[in-house]
Write an enzyme that holds these catalytic residues in place. Structure first.
Site, mmCIF file in Angstrom:
data_model
loop_
_atom_site.group_PDB
_atom_site.id
_atom_site.type_symbol
_atom_site.label_atom_id
_atom_site.label_comp_id
_atom_site.label_asym_id
_atom_site.label_seq_id
_atom_site.Cartn_x
_atom_site.Cartn_y
_atom_site.Cartn_z
ATOM 1 N N HIS A 77 0.822 -1.221 0.000
ATOM 2 C CA HIS A 77 0.000 0.000 0.000
ATOM 3 C C HIS A 77 0.848 1.261 0.000
ATOM 4 O O HIS A 77 0.537 2.228 -0.683
ATOM 5 C CB HIS A 77 -0.916 0.030 1.220
ATOM 6 C CG HIS A 77 -2.089 -0.852 1.051
ATOM 7 N ND1 HIS A 77 -2.827 -0.863 -0.107
ATOM 8 C CD2 HIS A 77 -2.648 -1.765 1.863
ATOM 9 C CE1 HIS A 77 -3.784 -1.746 0.017
ATOM 10 N NE2 HIS A 77 -3.702 -2.320 1.207
ATOM 11 N N ARG A 80 2.082 -7.089 -29.332
ATOM 12 C CA ARG A 80 2.489 -8.483 -29.139
ATOM 13 C C ARG A 80 1.283 -9.285 -28.683
ATOM 14 O O ARG A 80 0.567 -8.866 -27.782
ATOM 15 C CB ARG A 80 3.569 -8.574 -28.055
ATOM 16 C CG ARG A 80 4.778 -7.710 -28.310
ATOM 17 C CD ARG A 80 5.798 -7.881 -27.189
ATOM 18 N NE ARG A 80 6.784 -6.819 -27.244
ATOM 19 C CZ ARG A 80 6.675 -5.672 -26.604
ATOM 20 N NH1 ARG A 80 5.625 -5.454 -25.827
ATOM 21 N NH2 ARG A 80 7.607 -4.755 -26.708
ATOM 22 N N ARG A 104 1.333 -8.291 -34.327
ATOM 23 C CA ARG A 104 2.272 -9.342 -34.708
ATOM 24 C C ARG A 104 1.661 -10.697 -34.371
ATOM 25 O O ARG A 104 1.151 -10.891 -33.270
ATOM 26 C CB ARG A 104 3.589 -9.164 -33.942
ATOM 27 C CG ARG A 104 4.656 -10.172 -34.334
ATOM 28 C CD ARG A 104 5.971 -9.887 -33.648
ATOM 29 N NE ARG A 104 5.882 -10.166 -32.226
ATOM 30 C CZ ARG A 104 6.845 -9.849 -31.354
ATOM 31 N NH1 ARG A 104 7.939 -9.226 -31.757
ATOM 32 N NH2 ARG A 104 6.711 -10.129 -30.092
ATOM 33 N N ASN A 108 16.309 -6.007 -31.631
ATOM 34 C CA ASN A 108 16.852 -6.880 -30.577
ATOM 35 C C ASN A 108 17.325 -8.213 -31.149
ATOM 36 O O ASN A 108 18.477 -8.610 -30.953
ATOM 37 C CB ASN A 108 15.803 -7.143 -29.500
ATOM 38 C CG ASN A 108 15.264 -5.864 -28.914
ATOM 39 O OD1 ASN A 108 15.658 -4.775 -29.319
ATOM 40 N ND2 ASN A 108 14.371 -5.972 -27.966
ATOM 41 N N ASP A 109 16.435 -8.900 -31.875
ATOM 42 C CA ASP A 109 16.845 -10.169 -32.461
ATOM 43 C C ASP A 109 17.817 -9.954 -33.613
ATOM 44 O O ASP A 109 18.768 -10.711 -33.777
ATOM 45 C CB ASP A 109 15.618 -10.958 -32.935
ATOM 46 C CG ASP A 109 15.037 -11.795 -31.801
ATOM 47 O OD1 ASP A 109 15.817 -12.130 -30.877
ATOM 48 O OD2 ASP A 109 13.840 -12.100 -31.822
ATOM 49 N N ARG A 169 21.784 -12.870 -26.585
ATOM 50 C CA ARG A 169 21.338 -11.747 -25.761
ATOM 51 C C ARG A 169 21.436 -12.024 -24.263
ATOM 52 O O ARG A 169 21.648 -11.139 -23.461
ATOM 53 C CB ARG A 169 19.853 -11.487 -26.042
ATOM 54 C CG ARG A 169 19.576 -10.556 -27.137
ATOM 55 C CD ARG A 169 18.220 -9.951 -26.875
ATOM 56 N NE ARG A 169 17.178 -10.582 -27.686
ATOM 57 C CZ ARG A 169 15.896 -10.302 -27.560
ATOM 58 N NH1 ARG A 169 15.505 -9.442 -26.644
ATOM 59 N NH2 ARG A 169 15.019 -10.879 -28.322
ATOM 60 N N CYS A 229 10.732 -1.193 -34.457
ATOM 61 C CA CYS A 229 10.036 -1.405 -33.193
ATOM 62 C C CYS A 229 10.948 -1.987 -32.122
ATOM 63 O O CYS A 229 10.530 -2.259 -31.023
ATOM 64 C CB CYS A 229 8.815 -2.295 -33.399
ATOM 65 S SG CYS A 229 9.225 -3.914 -34.046
#
Lengths: 86, 536
Positions: free
Chosen positions: B186, B291, B327, B449-450, B460, B497
């Site tokens: 909280h 995604r 995608r 990234n890939d 990675r 992206c």
């Protein structure tokens, strides 16, 4: 005694608010209502029991109702889980 | 001497102020013989009733919805069937009230501590809070812990209960730090709501009341006993943070146009309906990557056509006339689904993933495509295929889509005639074949990234070579440039992206080489937009 299997159809699980709503709905009912999840059984009228079971979104669980108005009570439970939100 | 205490940053920002130490009241529970069971039972009832009255008064006074909800949950806990039942039974068996009640509640608190889910586990704090309220009634202890709070205070506590925070005058509070608690406690939620810097989970601290303290909610650090020059340094940091925050907030609502008047698309990557909702609170040009994995991961079976249709429809409607790039399923051997077992693979990143898996689970793929086509009438849909390495994969997908369209026609179900089909550029093969692929699709979206990991042959996730993983490597940047140029030559749109799109250090370079579609995570919109609108 009747029992029925349910799937929790929300993302955030049975946390305080929905658990509170369910326990409120069941409080005035005279029947004995239990909830069974992952082999653990608890009294379903207690918000604490409901939260402590730790039902996550998508969980499969069982509701067991025993008493004179068990059919009506199960209907209350069915309606509740059919309309559950996050 | 300065002391540094490390914790978890639970609410961003920097607070400078005087420490206000809050100690939870110490309550000693005794076990006694009782004489009059009925008297004990009726006193229990009275304590519960009084606690409920107090809560109702607080609820009436409460102006914050989040806090109101917490208080309402407390009200329910206060009248919990099981706690009342068990406590009464214990009293009937001869235990005194305070002992019976405490033992009952402790049973539940222990139960909560064992729950795996962090969110639910944190709710054990609600019970402790309710317990405190009732036990104080039983023991006749008056609570008003924040009476002496002064302006410019930083509250330091073991843990703050939600009901404690109800008494706080927020105008007086610069920040919070607690020894216990998690990001979902909280304290953290309320601090975030009020925009007050907060650190939770400090290992221990030796802070005394009145100490000068600094709370760094970014790093999760608390400094005490600081000298004036450090206070000054942090004040500067605080000012520049506030200034930047304000500037970015203003920028977020501006259209994304360069100084020379060129329109650049700035889109957001999202992986849930909520993220899409939040994204469109900013001035953005669409969803550059949606995604769909969550539909599959948070499920106990493969999602049905109907389930998927509802989600796609919702996000297309949220986007109104702006485009949404969805995608298709991009999952592989490194992830798992609770209801489907992937075959073990020696090398999952070079294995059955992305479009390869879609073809392997053709029925599942068809369900997704059908749901997408049905939803297409509700907005501007772009479909994007992951991990493509050759023309045949695109052609095959087009054939499948054609078949589904025929099916829909037969069933009399409408779909849009203006659905765009594109591919992720994330394999070296797709870069090398970009001229051939450009003739088959409507758009490219570069997944840096890939692409980086496959171009550089650097895993990675492998920490030993993490210094080699760099999307800014010349080889990767050259590949990006090639793809942008091919897109221009063949007249198809090229976006990005991957994480590089959201790295504001590269925004200028990417604009230089002609990138005009950026899709970034929601939190980076301001920073990237800032570079674009200042670009000549």
């Amino acid at each position: 005694m009747i029992e029925k299997e349910f799937v929790l159809n929300n993302k955030t699980g049975l946390h305080a608010r929905p658990a509170g709503e369910l326990s409120k709905l069941l409080a005035p009912v005279a029947d004995f209502v239990e909830i069974e999840y992952k082999g653990k059984k608890s009294v379903a009228k207690s918000i604490l029991n409901l939260i402590a079971l730790g039902l996550v979104g998508g969980a499969t669980f069982k509701i067991i109702v025993d008493g004179e108005t068990e059919v009506e009570t199960m209907k209350i439970v069915e309606d509740f889980f059919a309309n559950i939100k996050d | 001497m300065i002391f540094l205490f490390k914790g978890i940053g639970a609410s961003e920002g920097i607070a400078i102020g005087k420490a206000f130490l809050y100690k939870n009241p110490e309550i000693i529970i005794e076990k006694n013989e009782i004489e009059d069971i009925d008297l004990e039972l009726s006193f229990f009832k009275k304590s519960i009733e009084e606690s409920k009255e107090d809560l109702n008064i607080l609820i009436d006074k409460c102006k914050n919805d989040e806090q109101k909800e917490i208080l309402n949950a407390h009200l329910l806990l206060t009248e919990d069937y099981e706690i009342i039942n068990q406590t009464e039974n214990r009293i009937k068996n001869g235990e005194n009230l305070e002992y019976a009640f405490t033992e009952t509640v402790n049973g539940f608190i222990n139960m909560f501590a064992k729950i795996e889910d962090e969110y639910l586990r944190a709710r054990g704090a609600d019970l402790k809070d309710v317990y405190n309220r009732i036990i104080c009634k039983i023991k006749n202890i008056e609570l008003n812990p924040f009476e002496n709070l002064e302006k410019g205070s930083v509250i330091i506590a073991d843990d703050l209960l939600a009901s404690d925070t109800m008494h706080i005058n927020w105008d007086y509070v610069e920040g919070f730090a607690t020894n216990l608690g998690s990001k979902t406690s909280h304290t953290a939620i309320i601090a975030k709501n009020f925009g007050i810097p907060c650190v939770v989970g400090m290992v221990s601290n030796t802070i005394k009341s009145g100490d000068n303290v600094i709370i760094d909610g970014f790093k999760g650090e608390v400094y005490s006993n600081v000298s004036n020059d450090i206070v000054l340094k942090y004040k500067e940091k605080l000012n520049s943070y506030l200034l930047e925050k304000k500037q970015l907030e203003e920028i977020i609502n501006l259209p994304t146009i360069t100084k020379s008047g060129k329109k650049i698309d700035l889109c957001v990557n999202a992986g849930s309906v909520e993220e899409v909702e939040n994204a469109f609170k900013k001035n953005i040009d669409g969803i550059g990557l949606f995604r769909t994995e969550f539909l599959y991961m948070n499920n106990k079976k493969f999602p049905t056509e109907e389930e998927q249709f509802e989600v796609y429809k919702k996000i297309l409607e949220l986007a109104e006339d702006k485009y949404v790039v969805i995608r298709t399923l991009d999952i592989g051997g490194d992830k798992s689904l609770p209801y489907y077992k992937f075959e073990e693979e020696e090398n999952p990143f070079l294995g059955v993933r992305g479009i390869r898996l879609c073809f392997k689970l053709l029925d599942i793929f068809k369900v997704q495509l059908k749901a997408l086509l049905r939803a297409s009438v509700y907005g501007n849909l772009h479909i994007m295929l992951p991990m493509v390495i050759n023309k045949e994969e695109v052609v095959k997908t087009k054939e499948i889509i054609f078949e589904i369209k025929e099916e829909l026609n037969k069933e009399g179900i409408k779909f849009s005639n203006n659905i765009k089909l594109g591919i992720m550029i994330e394999t070296p093969a797709s870069v090398i074949l970009s001229d051939i692929l450009a003739k088959e699709v409507d758009f490219f979206s570069i997944g840096t990234n890939d692409l980086t990991q496959y171009i550089l042959a650097v895993d990675r996730g492998n920490e030993k070579i993490s210094d080699l993983y760099d999307s800014g490597s010349l080889s990767v940047l050259r590949a990006i440039k090639t793809v942008i140029e091919t897109g221009k030559e063949y007249g198809i749109s090229v976006g990005m992206c991957g994480e590089l799109a959201g790295d504001s250090n590269y925004t200028k370079y990417l604009l230089d080489i002609g990138l005009d579609k950026f899709s970034v995570s929601g939190s980076l919109v301001g920073k990237v937009k800032n570079v674009i609108i200042n670009y000549e």
